[in-house]
Design a protein around this motif. Structure first.
Motif, mmCIF file in Angstrom:
data_model
loop_
_atom_site.group_PDB
_atom_site.id
_atom_site.type_symbol
_atom_site.label_atom_id
_atom_site.label_comp_id
_atom_site.label_asym_id
_atom_site.label_seq_id
_atom_site.Cartn_x
_atom_site.Cartn_y
_atom_site.Cartn_z
ATOM 1 N N ILE A 48 0.856 -1.184 0.000
ATOM 2 C CA ILE A 48 0.000 0.000 0.000
ATOM 3 C C ILE A 48 0.894 1.237 0.000
ATOM 4 N N ALA A 49 0.635 2.138 -0.921
ATOM 5 C CA ALA A 49 1.384 3.396 -0.999
ATOM 6 C C ALA A 49 0.385 4.541 -1.067
ATOM 7 N N VAL A 50 0.514 5.475 -0.113
ATOM 8 C CA VAL A 50 -0.314 6.681 -0.106
ATOM 9 C C VAL A 50 0.637 7.856 -0.304
ATOM 10 N N ALA A 51 0.489 8.541 -1.422
ATOM 11 C CA ALA A 51 1.432 9.608 -1.781
ATOM 12 C C ALA A 51 1.500 10.672 -0.694
ATOM 13 N N ASN A 52 2.734 10.941 -0.228
ATOM 14 C CA ASN A 52 3.046 11.987 0.755
ATOM 15 C C ASN A 52 2.569 11.667 2.174
#
Length: 336
Positions: free
Chosen positions: A57-61
């Motif tokens: 899971i990657a959530v920008a910033n």
């Protein structure tokens, strides 16, 4: 209102436009687990997540939400500030959208990406005309549990399998069962390439029984990768190594005797007893002449061959047991 407040803080403090620390919209605790909106994927849609799958899971910033997660036995994942989320039954795209909806209540303009990085074992049921029917588990390292591999894992097909009507049953998320049929005879007969069909966790494969009107060459099927690598045949009596032998599925009865070491010098090969259980469960017996060790009878799993002894050899054996090896020859010359 929240975006305006954030902009004023940025101008006053000279901070970067988007801080690394998430800005909370509210501080109320979130109950666990949170229900997700369930989107029902069609039987032919993308990969559906299930317990044991590993995702990133990657959530920008917002690095606090980033990382790898494994779907728990109940099909959930856990994220900071959000708690437990039901992920099983969703695709990665659907899960991304659901996470974005949840995070919109907590942070500003979240951009969520979910990728599948590790596949769970796939449990598939194989029934019908296969050697070892039952559930089969695959380590789906490449994302594809192959139909041919699933049948092979069940020991291969039996001699009575109709591979032109192989059925795959699949239950969708709404509980409905769909079915597809595959003509694997055309694959074996080199008429077409195998269809690129991906099995899923919970699929059921059914190999039906061959009917009289099916146009299938059993010998060609026995030579294919769909058949068992070997069938069990019991060879007893006058052979070098009596017992159960493993015979290629396209092998003959004579080849079974050869694998058992061949006949002994005392074998009476013109009266070999051949026993096979028919489709009704009854044992049928035939007497075969295998003196040339050549026949066209294709072996089946469970066949029995009994190689008898020549009458002269039996007489000598009986006399030897009664008189002993030396006494018997003395009585031949003395008449006693």
């Amino acid at each position: 209102m929240l975006n305006l407040r954030h902009a004023l803080i940025v101008l006053i403090l000279g901070a970067s436009p988007i801080a690394a620390t998430p800005i909370l919209a509210e501080t109320k605790p979130v109950s666990s687990p949170l229900p997700l909106l369930r989107v029902d994927p069609s039987p032919n849609s993308a990969y559906v997540l299930g317990k044991g799958d590993r995702i990133s899971i990657a959530v920008a910033n917002y690095d606090e939400f980033n990382g790898e997660r494994t779907l728990m036995p109940d099909g959930t994942i856990t994220l900071p500030l959000i708690g437990s989320l039901a992920a099983a039954g969703l695709t990665t795209e659907e899960l991304s959208r659901q996470l974005q909806v949840r995070l919109n209540k907590l942070v500003i303009d979240p951009v969520v990406t979910v990728n599948l990085i590790g596949l769970r074992p796939v449990l598939i049921s194989v029934s019908g005309e296969v050697q070892r029917p039952g559930p089969r588990q695959f380590e789906a390292t490449d994302g594809k549990a192959n139909l041919l591999a699933a049948i092979s894992s069940a020991g291969g097909i039996t001699r009575n399998a109709d591979i032109s009507q192989v059925e795959v049953k699949r239950r969708s998320q709404n509980g409905q069962t769909t079915s597809r049929r595959f003509d694997l005879w055309k694959v074996v007969n080199a008429e077409q390439l195998p269809e690129d069909f991906t099995l899923r966790d919970g699929d059921a494969i059914v190999v039906p029984k061959l009917t009289g009107d099916a146009q299938i060459d059993r010998l060609a099927v026995a030579r294919s990768s769909l058949s068992a690598s070997a069938v069990r045949v019991r060879v007893v009596g006058e052979v070098t190594r009596p017992g159960e032998v493993q015979v290629p599925p396209d092998g003959s009865l004579s080849s079974a005797i050869a694998i058992a070491g061949g006949p002994t010098d005392d074998a009476k090969m013109n009266e070999v007893k051949f026993i096979r259980v028919n489709e009704t469960g009854q044992a049928e017996q035939r007497t075969l002449d295998l003196r040339n060790l050549s026949d066209s009878t294709q072996v089946q799993d469970g066949d029995v061959l009994i190689v008898p002894k020549k009458p002269v050899a039996r007489t000598l054996d009986t006399a030897g047991r009664v008189f002993g090896p030396l006494g018997f020859f003395l009585r031949l010359f003395t008449g006693f």
